[in-house]
Design an enzyme around this catalytic site. Structure first.
Site, PDB file in Angstrom:
ATOM      1  CG  ASP A  99      -2.158  -1.019   1.196  1.00 26.18           C
ATOM      2  OD1 ASP A  99      -2.081  -1.691   0.054  1.00 26.18           O
ATOM      3  OD2 ASP A  99      -2.590  -1.324   2.004  1.00 26.18           O
ATOM      4  NE  ARG A 151      -1.774   3.481  13.450  1.00 25.02           N
ATOM      5  CZ  ARG A 151      -0.805   2.566  13.632  1.00 25.02           C
ATOM      6  NH1 ARG A 151       0.287   2.642  14.101  1.00 25.02           N
ATOM      7  NH2 ARG A 151      -1.404   1.287  12.934  1.00 25.02           N
ATOM      8  CG  ASP A 208      -4.840   2.985  12.817  1.00 24.71           C
ATOM      9  OD1 ASP A 208      -4.959   3.402  14.118  1.00 24.71           O
ATOM     10  OD2 ASP A 208      -4.205   2.271  12.491  1.00 24.71           O
ATOM     11  CB  SER A 221      -5.758  -6.304   8.728  1.00 15.77           C
ATOM     12  OG  SER A 221      -5.266  -5.093   9.040  1.00 15.77           O
TER      13      SER A 221
END
Length: 512
Positions: A125, A206, A235, A287
């Protein structure tokens, strides 16, 4: 009258006083004018009026001198209409030129940015995001990777991958100590747990990554930041709220909310088209997100809450059934709610957590399977492995049972719920969370001591607690008389007063 009627008919072709609002105009008759047919209508006005003028003079038998004044008047009007249509044509042509100029000077398909800092992992990605940003925003791309404890080998070959994808450079920062000290331990001290189970592993990571991105953007002179978060997850919010809080001037680009790539196959096709090396590593069916605090698993069979996770899914922890047959004891030293040592040995925050991850993982500690409410509104099912974090959470809580009185503990627990919610929602730099953190720091001033835990086949139990600030007094709590501080006879008056509201209500109901 015929001339006047014809004039009225022609005069229906009116140009709005304000002029054309776009590259084409709609007239009362429903005729659609564009920069192409405006010229045709201009010529039509001129030709048709000339023919109409001649035929009318002949048909009515007027002399040209008699109609001279009228003809001059109407010709002036037609000239005015023609001029107006010509003006439209010129305006439309000019607007077309302006659009062409904007496209050429704007750089990319979607606009122009100078330099973008991209949160980069080296996976498929983020690898395709690099050329996508260059193509769509005509910008230089600086890739950024944060080391928050993803694991051995995660940083290998990243610079070559980034540059092969079109990035000008890759910046890597080791954030492990900052992550644990400034983000994990404050949440641990606060007792922040989201929806009874989630120890906030991804939520805490994050903001520290996003903060570092803002720092890098300032260092390299970037005017934008970008991330690879999907439009369905939490996120994206966590990253962008941090960007807003620390540098509201930065532009934010979220490709998953803009591009036409729908999945892995589309991404591979885009990568091949732009000569981006496609990662050849085996694609996990799950994931995953890993840092020093935890490892999360989502997707595949986990999307059905009725399915039990497969045994081979777990990475950080062994199956409790296969854990050692003998229990292991570990002592956690704590100062003001913050862990500082293991079995009497002081360690840095990151090293302390790493040791406990290995220890807890060996005994199958810290597995959580839950269905949670995402910030964006949907429910999701995730499985988390948090071996070291589970040990630390239990240790701090057990020590608080000695050092906090009832009212303080209840107040702390209530605030911890909101604290966890703010962290989960990406509001780390929110004044409310910072104010709550000040409360947590104050309330845990005396949460100092040591807790010994017993680890055995996936379970934790407390073996020992001690603190120099303990509010527990054995001489008071003992069934044996001793201190003279507590007189059992005093309990009778206390119970009568404490139970008075209950007694009065019962008296009312009984008619007493």
């Amino acid at each position: 009258m015929a001339l006047l009627s014809a004039t009225s008919l022609w005069c229906c072709f009116k140009v709005p006083a304000s002029g054309p609002a776009s590259s084409s105009c709609w007239y009362p008759q429903g005729i659609h004018f564009s920069s192409v047919n405006a010229a045709a209508y201009t010529r039509g006005f001129q030709q048709d009026f000339s023919l109409y003028e001649k035929s009318t003079i002949s048909r009515l038998g007027f002399s040209s001198s008699e109609l001279l004044g009228e003809a001059i008047s109407y010709r002036a009007r037609w000239s005015s209409k023609v001029s107006q249509v010509q003006a439209i044509q010129m305006a439309l042509a000019a607007e077309g030129d302006t659009k062409t100029t904007k496209t050429k000077s704007g750089g990319g398909i979607r606009g122009k940015l100078n330099k973008v800092v991209l949160a980069y992992s080296g996976g498929l990605d983020t690898s395709v995001i690099v050329p996508w940003l260059r193509e769509n925003y005509d910008c230089e791309v600086v890739c950024f990777t944060a080391d928050v404890g993803q694991g051995v080998g995660e940083m290998e070959g990243l610079e070559a991958k980034a540059k092969a994808s079109g990035a000008s450079q890759l910046v890597i920062k080791d954030l492990k100590e900052e992550f644990v000290k400034e983000y994990v331990f404050p949440c641990l001290r606060a007792g922040a747990i989201y929806e009874r189970k989630y120890l906030l592993g991804t939520s805490m990571a994050r903001p520290v990554i996003a903060k570092a991105m803002v720092d890098v953007a300032r260092e390299v002179g970037a005017d934008a930041v970008s991330h690879g978060c999907t439009g369905k997850g939490n996120d994206q919010v966590r990253f962008e709220l941090t960007f807003f809080a620390l540098n509201p001037k930065l532009n934010v680009v979220a490709p998953w909310r803009e591009w036409d790539i729908k999945g892995r196959e589309d991404a591979i096709e885009y990568a091949k088209k732009h000569n981006v090396p496609v990662p050849v590593t085996k694609k996990s069916i799950y994931s995953r997100d890993r840092n020093l605090w935890h490892l999360s698993h989502e997707g595949d069979i986990l999307e059905d809450p009725a399915n039990e996770p497969k045994k081979d899914m777990y990475v950080m922890t062994v199956d409790p059934e296969e854990a050692p047959e003998e229990p292991e004891y570990v002592e956690i030293g704590i100062v003001s709610g913050i862990p500082v040592s293991i079995n009497g040995k002081e360690l840095s925050p990151a090293n302390l957590l790493a040791v406990l991850n290995e220890l807890g993982g060996r005994h199958g500690i810290g597995r959580v399977d839950m269905v949670e409410n995402r910030l964006v509104g949907m429910k999701s099912r995730g499985v988390y492995e948090t071996p070291g974090g589970t040990i630390l959470t239990a240790a701090v809580r057990e020590l608080e049972s000695l050092t906090l009185d009832r009212e303080s503990m209840q107040a702390k627990d209530n605030i911890a719920l909101k604290y966890a919610e703010l962290v989960y929602a990406g509001r780390w730099f929110d004044p409310l969370r910072e104010s709550m953190d000040a409360f947590m720091e104050k309330i845990t001033e005396t949460t100092t001591g040591a807790v010994t835990l017993k680890l055995y086949k996936g379970s934790l139990s407390v073996a020992s607690r001690r603190s120099q600030y303990s509010l527990y007094r054995q001489d008071i709590s003992s069934f044996e008389e001793g201190s003279g501080i507590y007189n059992q006879a005093d309990a009778a008056g206390f119970i009568r007063l404490y139970g008075l509201p209950i007694r009065v209500r019962a008296m009312l109901q009984s008619g007493l």
